[in-house]
Design an enzyme around this catalytic site. Structure first.
Site, PDB file in Angstrom:
ATOM      1  N   THR A  13       1.025  -1.139   0.081  1.00 30.39           N
ATOM      2  CA  THR A  13      -0.092  -0.068  -0.107  1.00 30.39           C
ATOM      3  C   THR A  13       0.815   1.274   0.005  1.00 30.39           C
ATOM      4  O   THR A  13       0.757   2.032  -0.878  1.00 30.39           O
ATOM      5  CB  THR A  13      -0.977   0.010   1.194  1.00 30.39           C
ATOM      6  OG1 THR A  13      -1.577  -1.191   1.560  1.00 30.39           O
ATOM      7  CG2 THR A  13      -1.846   0.970   1.163  1.00 30.39           C
ATOM      8  N   LYS A 104       6.638   2.075  11.565  1.00 33.26           N
ATOM      9  CA  LYS A 104       6.492   2.672  13.059  1.00 33.26           C
ATOM     10  C   LYS A 104       6.928   1.226  13.932  1.00 33.26           C
ATOM     11  O   LYS A 104       7.655   1.720  14.729  1.00 33.26           O
ATOM     12  CB  LYS A 104       4.895   2.871  13.419  1.00 33.26           C
ATOM     13  CG  LYS A 104       4.076   1.866  13.070  1.00 33.26           C
ATOM     14  CD  LYS A 104       2.935   2.454  12.550  1.00 33.26           C
ATOM     15  CE  LYS A 104       1.856   1.371  11.779  1.00 33.26           C
ATOM     16  NZ  LYS A 104       0.719   1.983  11.369  1.00 33.26           N
ATOM     17  N   GLU A 128       8.002  11.107   9.166  1.00 32.67           N
ATOM     18  CA  GLU A 128       6.653  11.721   9.286  1.00 32.67           C
ATOM     19  C   GLU A 128       5.376  10.681   9.133  1.00 32.67           C
ATOM     20  O   GLU A 128       4.630  10.663   9.820  1.00 32.67           O
ATOM     21  CB  GLU A 128       6.393  12.842   8.455  1.00 32.67           C
ATOM     22  CG  GLU A 128       5.098  13.631   8.378  1.00 32.67           C
ATOM     23  CD  GLU A 128       5.262  14.561   9.645  1.00 32.67           C
ATOM     24  OE1 GLU A 128       5.807  15.544   9.506  1.00 32.67           O
ATOM     25  OE2 GLU A 128       4.346  14.073  10.368  1.00 32.67           O
ATOM     26  N   GLY A 133      -0.101   8.829  10.040  1.00 29.77           N
ATOM     27  CA  GLY A 133       0.083   8.834   8.701  1.00 29.77           C
ATOM     28  C   GLY A 133       0.171  10.266   8.100  1.00 29.77           C
ATOM     29  O   GLY A 133       1.157  10.883   8.021  1.00 29.77           O
ATOM     30  N   GLY A 186     -11.296  -2.423   4.472  1.00 33.63           N
ATOM     31  CA  GLY A 186      -9.719  -2.114   4.391  1.00 33.63           C
ATOM     32  C   GLY A 186      -9.013  -1.232   5.464  1.00 33.63           C
ATOM     33  O   GLY A 186      -7.676  -0.801   5.215  1.00 33.63           O
ATOM     34  N   ASP A 200      -0.093  -0.595  18.784  1.00 35.07           N
ATOM     35  CA  ASP A 200       0.156   0.254  17.422  1.00 35.07           C
ATOM     36  C   ASP A 200       0.303   1.684  17.941  1.00 35.07           C
ATOM     37  O   ASP A 200       1.155   2.461  17.759  1.00 35.07           O
ATOM     38  CB  ASP A 200      -0.739   0.102  16.351  1.00 35.07           C
ATOM     39  CG  ASP A 200      -0.623   1.060  15.359  1.00 35.07           C
ATOM     40  OD1 ASP A 200       0.282   0.843  14.319  1.00 35.07           O
ATOM     41  OD2 ASP A 200      -1.554   2.006  15.228  1.00 35.07           O
ATOM     42  N   LYS A 204       3.481   4.427  18.241  1.00 32.54           N
ATOM     43  CA  LYS A 204       3.535   5.920  17.810  1.00 32.54           C
ATOM     44  C   LYS A 204       3.975   6.718  18.884  1.00 32.54           C
ATOM     45  O   LYS A 204       4.615   7.894  18.811  1.00 32.54           O
ATOM     46  CB  LYS A 204       2.327   6.167  17.029  1.00 32.54           C
ATOM     47  CG  LYS A 204       2.049   5.570  15.747  1.00 32.54           C
ATOM     48  CD  LYS A 204       0.465   5.375  15.187  1.00 32.54           C
ATOM     49  CE  LYS A 204       0.351   4.693  14.366  1.00 32.54           C
ATOM     50  NZ  LYS A 204      -1.405   4.274  13.897  1.00 32.54           N
ATOM     51  N   GLY A 302      -3.452   5.160   4.936  1.00 28.39           N
ATOM     52  CA  GLY A 302      -3.838   4.947   3.660  1.00 28.39           C
ATOM     53  C   GLY A 302      -2.589   5.271   2.545  1.00 28.39           C
ATOM     54  O   GLY A 302      -1.712   6.104   2.947  1.00 28.39           O
TER      55      GLY A 302
HETATM   56  N1  LIG Z   1      -0.531   1.087   5.020  1.00 26.98           N
HETATM   57  C1  LIG Z   1      -0.706   2.252   5.838  1.00 26.98           C
HETATM   58  O1  LIG Z   1      -1.822   3.156   5.757  1.00 26.98           O
HETATM   59  C2  LIG Z   1       0.369   2.851   6.847  1.00 26.98           C
HETATM   60  C3  LIG Z   1       0.431   3.984   7.283  1.00 26.98           C
HETATM   61  C4  LIG Z   1       1.450   4.429   8.033  1.00 26.98           C
HETATM   62  C5  LIG Z   1       2.698   3.414   7.971  1.00 26.98           C
HETATM   63  N2  LIG Z   1       2.430   2.129   7.571  1.00 26.98           N
HETATM   64  C6  LIG Z   1       3.474   1.257   7.755  1.00 26.98           C
HETATM   65  O2  LIG Z   1       4.086   1.011   6.341  1.00 26.98           O
HETATM   66  C7  LIG Z   1       4.751  -0.121   6.151  1.00 26.98           C
HETATM   67  C8  LIG Z   1       4.220  -0.734   4.886  1.00 26.98           C
HETATM   68  O3  LIG Z   1       2.941  -0.731   5.258  1.00 26.98           O
HETATM   69  P1  LIG Z   1       1.798  -1.245   4.038  1.00 26.98           P
HETATM   70  O4  LIG Z   1       0.504  -1.122   4.449  1.00 26.98           O
HETATM   71  O5  LIG Z   1       2.498  -0.920   2.588  1.00 26.98           O
HETATM   72  O6  LIG Z   1       2.387  -3.160   3.968  1.00 26.98           O
HETATM   73  P2  LIG Z   1       1.837  -3.898   2.838  1.00 26.98           P
HETATM   74  O7  LIG Z   1       0.736  -3.496   1.801  1.00 26.98           O
HETATM   75  O8  LIG Z   1       1.660  -5.187   3.397  1.00 26.98           O
HETATM   76  O9  LIG Z   1       3.364  -3.927   2.021  1.00 26.98           O
HETATM   77  C9  LIG Z   1       4.134  -4.451   2.558  1.00 26.98           C
HETATM   78  C10 LIG Z   1       5.394  -4.562   1.342  1.00 26.98           C
HETATM   79  O10 LIG Z   1       6.592  -4.861   2.067  1.00 26.98           O
HETATM   80  C11 LIG Z   1       7.349  -6.072   1.424  1.00 26.98           C
HETATM   81  N3  LIG Z   1       8.113  -6.723   2.125  1.00 26.98           N
HETATM   82  C12 LIG Z   1       7.642  -7.143   3.523  1.00 26.98           C
HETATM   83  N4  LIG Z   1       8.858  -8.002   4.187  1.00 26.98           N
HETATM   84  C13 LIG Z   1       9.873  -7.812   3.227  1.00 26.98           C
HETATM   85  C14 LIG Z   1      11.229  -8.257   3.351  1.00 26.98           C
HETATM   86  N5  LIG Z   1      11.573  -8.918   4.350  1.00 26.98           N
HETATM   87  N6  LIG Z   1      12.021  -7.889   2.242  1.00 26.98           N
HETATM   88  C15 LIG Z   1      11.461  -7.204   1.210  1.00 26.98           C
HETATM   89  N7  LIG Z   1      10.236  -6.722   1.346  1.00 26.98           N
HETATM   90  C16 LIG Z   1       9.449  -6.987   1.963  1.00 26.98           C
HETATM   91  C17 LIG Z   1       6.131  -6.939   0.756  1.00 26.98           C
HETATM   92  O11 LIG Z   1       6.516  -7.656  -0.107  1.00 26.98           O
HETATM   93  P3  LIG Z   1       5.403  -8.634  -1.275  1.00 26.98           P
HETATM   94  O12 LIG Z   1       4.688  -7.237  -1.890  1.00 26.98           O
HETATM   95  O13 LIG Z   1       6.453  -9.151  -2.117  1.00 26.98           O
HETATM   96  O14 LIG Z   1       4.597  -9.171  -0.169  1.00 26.98           O
HETATM   97  C18 LIG Z   1       5.022  -5.795   0.462  1.00 26.98           C
HETATM   98  O15 LIG Z   1       5.243  -5.110  -0.897  1.00 26.98           O
HETATM   99  C19 LIG Z   1       4.530  -0.970   7.599  1.00 26.98           C
HETATM  100  O16 LIG Z   1       5.540  -0.886   8.510  1.00 26.98           O
HETATM  101  C20 LIG Z   1       3.372  -0.163   8.267  1.00 26.98           C
HETATM  102  O17 LIG Z   1       3.353  -0.202   9.451  1.00 26.98           O
HETATM  103  C21 LIG Z   1       1.398   1.719   6.702  1.00 26.98           C
END
Ligand SMILES: NC(=O)c1ccc[n+]([C@@H]2O[C@H](COP(=O)([O-])OP(=O)(O)OC[C@H]3O[C@@H](n4cnc5c(N)ncnc54)[C@H](OP(=O)(O)O)[C@@H]3O)[C@@H](O)[C@H]2O)c1
Length: 328
Positions: A13, A104, A128, A133, A186, A200, A204, A302
């Site tokens: 995402t 985080k 940030e 977010g 979602g 979580d 933060k 998001g």
């Molecule tokens: N989603 C949000 O709104 C949001 C907001 C603030 C912060 N965050 C933080 O941002 C980070 C990503 O969140 P997300 O929602 O984007 O997660 P996500 O959709 O599950 O995507 C995670 C990505 O990381 C890759 N990945 C996981 N472990 C890996 C590793 N060991 N080596 C290489 N690539 C790896 C996955 O690869 P594959 O695609 O091959 O599975 C995937 O592309 C998290 O730490 C989360 O806490 C998320």
């Protein structure tokens, strides 16, 4: 045209959001920084997975191929969990790359060490997106600290918990039913444990504590409660008394520099700034010595809010680097 070469670690995402914004806002970023941003490499877990097309970009599951890129300038990190993210960013800093992270879990645990390492190496870290977010809380705290002192931070830091509490009150749902709805929309992870247990929000809060107070409390001294024990009857009863439950993470510093904090559901009345914060929004109150109380509210997660926070970090870092060049 001068170019900045970037790698994106993680293409879920958030990683995809970074890539999309870099493409959609190419001209705007060039206008604001004087640079074109060129994504050279994307690191993922599973290279066979079907993804949006990224023409001209190397997609790999091997971190060595990222570090072998010639003239890399900046690394965006949006993977999951403390490791291997911490090891990757530590290596990136030692190699002289600026880093921007959304992770985080990693940054709450290892942010203090990374920040120290970055200072020694003259590297910038943007974080940030780790906290609330799209709400620019990190930059706001940094700005405030230039001439003020923060005494207390209170926050609705987990959008999923806030959404569940809102649905329980407005729609009369049970905790379980509201959680199911959050997942269907979602908002909640497939495994929502960290969201609803308060973990979580705790992470933060620890990131904010380090930034605002220069340190974190001993983690075990913070009481962490989630929202799972709240029943529909609790919510209705509160509503009858014109009160609302909010899941609030709070930390304060006393005159002797001691930190205390807590995380859990709190009953608040209509005069509290969090009373009207419904749905997935995050909200943070900063109590400061001179300014008084400042409240920031906005989307806590998001693809676009989080990606946009990371691009703003990039713009700040590039402009800091430009000022350093001019003054050297
Ligand atoms: N989603 C949000 O709104 C949001 C907001 C603030 C912060 N965050 C933080 O941002 C980070 C990503 O969140 P997300 O929602 O984007 O997660 P996500 O959709 O599950 O995507 C995670 C990505 O990381 C890759 N990945 C996981 N472990 C890996 C590793 N060991 N080596 C290489 N690539 C790896 C996955 O690869 P594959 O695609 O091959 O599975 C995937 O592309 C998290 O730490 C989360 O806490 C998320």
């Amino acid at each position: 045209m001068p170019t900045i070469k970037a790698a994106i670690l993680g293409f879920g995402t958030v990683g995809e959001g970074i890539y999309r914004i870099l493409n959609e806002k190419k001209q705007e970023i060039k206008r604001q920084t004087g640079y074109t941003i060129d994504v050279t490499t994307i690191l993922v877990n599973d290279i066979a997975k079907e993804r949006m097309p990224t023409p001209g970009v190397q997609v790999t599951n091997n971190i060595r191929e990222v570090f072998e890129q010639p003239q890399l300038d900046v690394i965006f990190e949006a993977i999951i969990g403390e490791e291997p993210a911490y090891t990757y960013l530590s290596e990136a800093i030692s190699k002289g790359y600026d880093v921007i992270t959304a992770n985080k879990a990693m940054f709450a645990a290892h942010g203090p060490a990374l920040l120290q390492q970055a200072e020694v190496c003259g590297i910038e870290i943007g974080f940030e997106a780790t906290t609330a977010g799209g709400v620019p809380i990190i930059q706001t705290v940094k700005n405030l600290l230039a001439g003020d002192r923060i005494k207390r931070i209170q926050g609705i830091l987990n959008g999923t918990s806030n959404f569940i509490l809102t649905q329980m009150r407005q729609e009369g749902l049970s905790f379980k039913a509201a959680l199911k709805e959050a997942q269907a929309l979602g908002y909640a992870e497939a495994d929502p444990t960290d969201d609803v247990s308060g973990k979580d929000a705790f992470r933060k809060l620890m990131i904010l504590s380090k930034l605002a107070f220069g340190k974190q409390p001993v983690w075990e001294t913070i009481d962490i409660q989630g929202i799972a024990q709240l029943t529909h009857e609790d919510i209705i009863e509160a509503n009858r008394g014109k009160l609302r439950y909010r899941h609030i993470a709070e930390i304060q510093i006393d005159e002797n520099g001691n930190l205390s904090g807590s995380i859990g559901p709190v009953l608040i009345g209509a005069n509290h700034p969090f009373y009207g914060i419904d749905g997935v929004d995050n909200s943070i109150i900063l109590d400061t010595e001179y300014l008084g109380a400042l409240t920031l509210t906005g989307p806590g997660a998001g693809m676009y809010p989080t990606g946009s926070a990371m691009i703003n970090d990039l713009i700040q870092i590039v402009n800091t680097r430009k000022r350093e060049l001019i003054s050297s």
